[in-house]
Motif scaffolding. Structure first.
Motif, PDB file in Angstrom:
ATOM      1  N   SER A 196      14.834 -25.044 -14.517  1.00  0.00           N
ATOM      2  CA  SER A 196      14.907 -25.156 -13.142  1.00  0.00           C
ATOM      3  C   SER A 196      16.302 -25.637 -12.415  1.00  0.00           C
ATOM      4  N   ALA A 197      16.813 -26.586 -13.127  1.00  0.00           N
ATOM      5  CA  ALA A 197      18.147 -27.216 -12.463  1.00  0.00           C
ATOM      6  C   ALA A 197      18.981 -26.290 -12.057  1.00  0.00           C
ATOM      7  N   THR A 198      18.867 -25.040 -12.906  1.00  0.00           N
ATOM      8  CA  THR A 198      20.036 -23.872 -12.850  1.00  0.00           C
ATOM      9  C   THR A 198      19.643 -22.974 -11.344  1.00  0.00           C
ATOM     10  N   THR A 199      18.302 -23.020 -11.020  1.00  0.00           N
ATOM     11  CA  THR A 199      17.986 -22.052  -9.811  1.00  0.00           C
ATOM     12  C   THR A 199      18.430 -22.529  -8.534  1.00  0.00           C
ATOM     13  N   THR A 200      19.122 -21.741  -8.153  1.00  0.00           N
ATOM     14  CA  THR A 200      19.976 -21.779  -6.996  1.00  0.00           C
ATOM     15  C   THR A 200      20.111 -20.806  -5.986  1.00  0.00           C
ATOM     16  N   THR A 201      19.872 -21.062  -4.618  1.00  0.00           N
ATOM     17  CA  THR A 201      19.877 -19.660  -3.425  1.00  0.00           C
ATOM     18  C   THR A 201      21.169 -19.945  -3.115  1.00  0.00           C
ATOM     19  N   ALA A 202      21.859 -20.982  -3.140  1.00  0.00           N
ATOM     20  CA  ALA A 202      23.666 -20.993  -2.371  1.00  0.00           C
ATOM     21  C   ALA A 202      24.206 -19.929  -2.823  1.00  0.00           C
ATOM     22  N   PRO A 203      25.251 -19.442  -2.367  1.00  0.00           N
ATOM     23  CA  PRO A 203      26.182 -18.274  -2.590  1.00  0.00           C
ATOM     24  C   PRO A 203      26.991 -18.782  -3.959  1.00  0.00           C
ATOM     25  N   PRO A 204      27.176 -17.974  -4.828  1.00  0.00           N
ATOM     26  CA  PRO A 204      27.979 -17.995  -6.100  1.00  0.00           C
ATOM     27  C   PRO A 204      29.361 -18.670  -5.685  1.00  0.00           C
ATOM     28  N   ARG A 205      29.748 -19.822  -6.501  1.00  0.00           N
ATOM     29  CA  ARG A 205      31.178 -20.137  -6.323  1.00  0.00           C
ATOM     30  C   ARG A 205      32.267 -19.308  -7.001  1.00  0.00           C
ATOM     31  N   ARG A 206      33.344 -19.418  -6.732  1.00  0.00           N
ATOM     32  CA  ARG A 206      34.563 -18.442  -7.457  1.00  0.00           C
ATOM     33  C   ARG A 206      34.639 -18.577  -8.790  1.00  0.00           C
ATOM     34  N   PHE A 207      34.919 -17.887  -9.392  1.00  0.00           N
ATOM     35  CA  PHE A 207      35.331 -17.663 -10.972  1.00  0.00           C
ATOM     36  C   PHE A 207      36.425 -18.841 -11.106  1.00  0.00           C
ATOM     37  N   SER A 208      37.370 -18.850 -10.220  1.00  0.00           N
ATOM     38  CA  SER A 208      38.469 -19.778 -10.686  1.00  0.00           C
ATOM     39  C   SER A 208      38.028 -21.398 -10.515  1.00  0.00           C
ATOM     40  N   GLU A 209      37.009 -21.632 -10.083  1.00  0.00           N
ATOM     41  CA  GLU A 209      36.498 -22.665  -9.906  1.00  0.00           C
ATOM     42  C   GLU A 209      35.329 -23.429 -10.978  1.00  0.00           C
ATOM     43  N   ILE A 210      35.230 -22.255 -12.228  1.00  0.00           N
ATOM     44  CA  ILE A 210      34.577 -22.723 -13.395  1.00  0.00           C
ATOM     45  C   ILE A 210      35.480 -23.811 -13.925  1.00  0.00           C
ATOM     46  N   PRO A 211      34.663 -25.125 -14.380  1.00  0.00           N
ATOM     47  CA  PRO A 211      35.351 -26.149 -15.310  1.00  0.00           C
ATOM     48  C   PRO A 211      35.974 -25.500 -16.576  1.00  0.00           C
ATOM     49  N   GLY A 212      36.964 -25.967 -16.977  1.00  0.00           N
ATOM     50  CA  GLY A 212      37.521 -25.905 -18.528  1.00  0.00           C
ATOM     51  C   GLY A 212      38.901 -26.462 -18.629  1.00  0.00           C
TER      52      GLY A 212
END
Ligand code: HEM
Length: 489
Positions: A19-35
């Protein structure tokens, strides 16, 4: 497949992780993925340790590197592999695993587990094999074995052979115990898996548990060296893609030796088998294949080779991990023995099955199940463009604190027998999922069940000395004391 996803997803609402992962917001950019921080050419800062220090210890701890990334960055992490290679996105969330598998389609694309093997086979003009192929050629070969490999009823045909191998194993273990005072399961499990492969794939005994055990040990050692070197080359600088490096030349020599043996086994088997008009339902595997009109001899050999090489390195360590869990939990051994005593001919054995399942969870054989996405996806709220390599880190998922909150590091077979406890259906994926799910799954499960039942019914099993852990050698293989004591009952 969609139906199976629906069935598996029935428990989802109960899982806090999902349930924590369900979201209706537009997806964030690939470049923003942490790493980890990216360095030009080299890729991730984390890669440096593999490039500079391809010593055995660094490579062997690759699974710990994945765990560290999860602890540091969370349930989705992006890594740039550097040196001309692209990104890989690691996912540690079962909801993301579900999204990736749901988008698999008819022909899921994967990153080959052993790039070196793929390159070797291409260099020799061989077909790269089931686990290295993608697209229509993979689909053609995989469809031809689906019926014989994946239906539980078809695999039942092999039960008498599996039982014969388990009887040979009991005899061999008893002899080794008398001879050496303990049984080295690193050796014996390898001989057992080779014998089982012989019965299933080549339709004969290879006598690995008899007077050809030394020959078997040689072949298993060769296979082990290939996996060790392959892990080093996978994580180190990929210069072998461009030049014939010393490591590459060593790999070619090892693969040459391995294939010479396996080729002989396949040719012997195929020369002795004839096409037949009899009922294909009751045929053994190689006979079934040579009677398929759509397959030529080369195709049959590709399939046999894929099954042989993929099976050899997986069932043997799983037998060791199972024995370790059983031997270090005497109450579990007693329950298995009682279950067998109550109904000696039954193959239901729910408690033993739960022990095997729990061992798959605690000792996963692979670090990940990989896919190359074929359409844009949203994972953990980030946009993942089509064509991205995604690693579903089953190794972390199956021992996750949140998903198995009561005791992720404890051997608790009961967790699989308690109906009320719901586990996220995509948190436990020892054999992968969907059309590319492990082709040998049914064989592996049948062999493990039959042989463990026979061993437990005949022996009290003890393990002493250094505990067994896992190290990364392309797969997660046993490290520690693999000697067991088998006391005849
Ligand atoms: C106990 C043991 C085993 C485990 C845990 C295991 C696990 C796996 C996993 C996770 C995959 C990737 C699945 C995916 O991408 O969704 C796989 C693929 C495969 N496995 Fe296994 N495996 C085992 C035993 C075997 C055996 C005994 C054989 C052969 C007799 C075998 C043959 C294969 C083949 C041919 C593939 C590639 C399938 C394809 O890409 O179409 N495996 N296995």
């Amino acid at each position: 497949m969609r139906r199976s996803i629906k069935i598996l997803a029935e428990n989802l609402e109960k899982c806090p992780y999902t349930s924590a992962t369900t979201t209706t917001a537009p997806p964030r950019r690939f470049s923003e993925i942490p790493g980890p921080r990216e360095i030009p050419v080299i890729g991730n800062s984390g890669n440096l340790k593999y490039v500079i220090g391809t010593d055995a210890e660094t490579i062997e701890n690759y699974n710990k590197h994945l765990e560290e990334m999860y602890n540091k960055y969370g349930k989705i992490v992006k890594e740039h592999l550097g040196f001309g290679r692209k990104y890989v996105v690691h996912v540690f969330d079962p909801a993301d695993a579900q999204t990736v598998f749901a988008a698999d389609g008819k022909t899921p694309f994967i990153v080959p587990l052993q790039e070196t093997t793929q390159k070797y086979r291409e260099m020799k003009g061989m077909n790269p094999g089931l686990g290295n192929l993608n697209g229509p050629e993979w689909y053609r070969l995989r469809s031809s074995i689906q019926h014989a490999m994946m239906r539980p009823q078809s695999v039942q045909t092999y039960l008498p052979f599996s039982q014969k191998v388990s009887e040979d194993l009991v005899k061999h273990v008893a002899e080794e115990q008398i001879r050496f005072g303990n049984v080295n399961m690193q050796k014996v499990a390898g001989r057992w898996s080779l014998e089982s492969a012989g019965q299933i794939l080549f339709e004969k005994s290879l006598e690995s548990l008899g007077n050809r055990s030394e020959w078997a040990d040689g072949l298993i050692e060769l296979n082990k060296k290939i996996f060790q070197l392959s892990a080093q080359m996978r994580l180190g600088l990929p210069i072998f893609r461009l030049f014939s490096t010393p490591s590459w030349r060593k790999m070619v020599k090892l693969e040459d030796e391995f294939y010479a043996e396996v080729d002989r086994l396949m040719d012997d088997a195929l020369d002795n088998l004839k096409s037949s008009e009899s009922d294909s339902q009751n045929m053994r595997f190689a006979s079934y294949l040579i009677n398929r009109k759509e397959l030529n001899r080369r195709d049959v050999k590709v399939i046999l080779l894929s099954m042989f090489s993929d099976g050899l390195s997986t069932t043997a360590p799983m037998l060791i991990y199972n024995l370790y869990n059983i031997a270090t939990h005497p109450e579990a051994l007693r329950k298995i023995q009682e279950e067998i005593k109550e109904d000696p001919t039954s193959s239901k054995l729910p408690y033993l099955r739960a022990c095997i399942k729990e061992t798959f969870r605690m000792f996963p054989i692979g670090t990940e199940v990989s896919r190359i996405t074929q359409k844009d996806l949203t994972l953990s709220g980030y946009l993942i463009p089509a064509g991205t390599a995604v690693d579903i880190n089953t190794n972390i998922l199956m021992r996750n604190m949140i998903l198995f909150s009561d005791s992720p590091h404890e051997f608790k077979p009961e967790r699989w027998l308690e109906k009320s406890k719901s586990v996220h259906p995509f948190a436990f994926l020892p054999f992968g999922f969907g059309p590319r799910m492990c082709a040998g799954r049914r064989f592996a499960e049948q062999d493990l069940l039959t042989s463990l039942a026979k061993l437990c019914a005949n022996f009290d099993i003890r393990h002493r000395g250094e505990p067994i852990t896992q190290i990364y050698e392309t797969l997660l293989l046993p490290r520690g004391n693999c000697e067991f004591e088998f006391k005849k009952l």
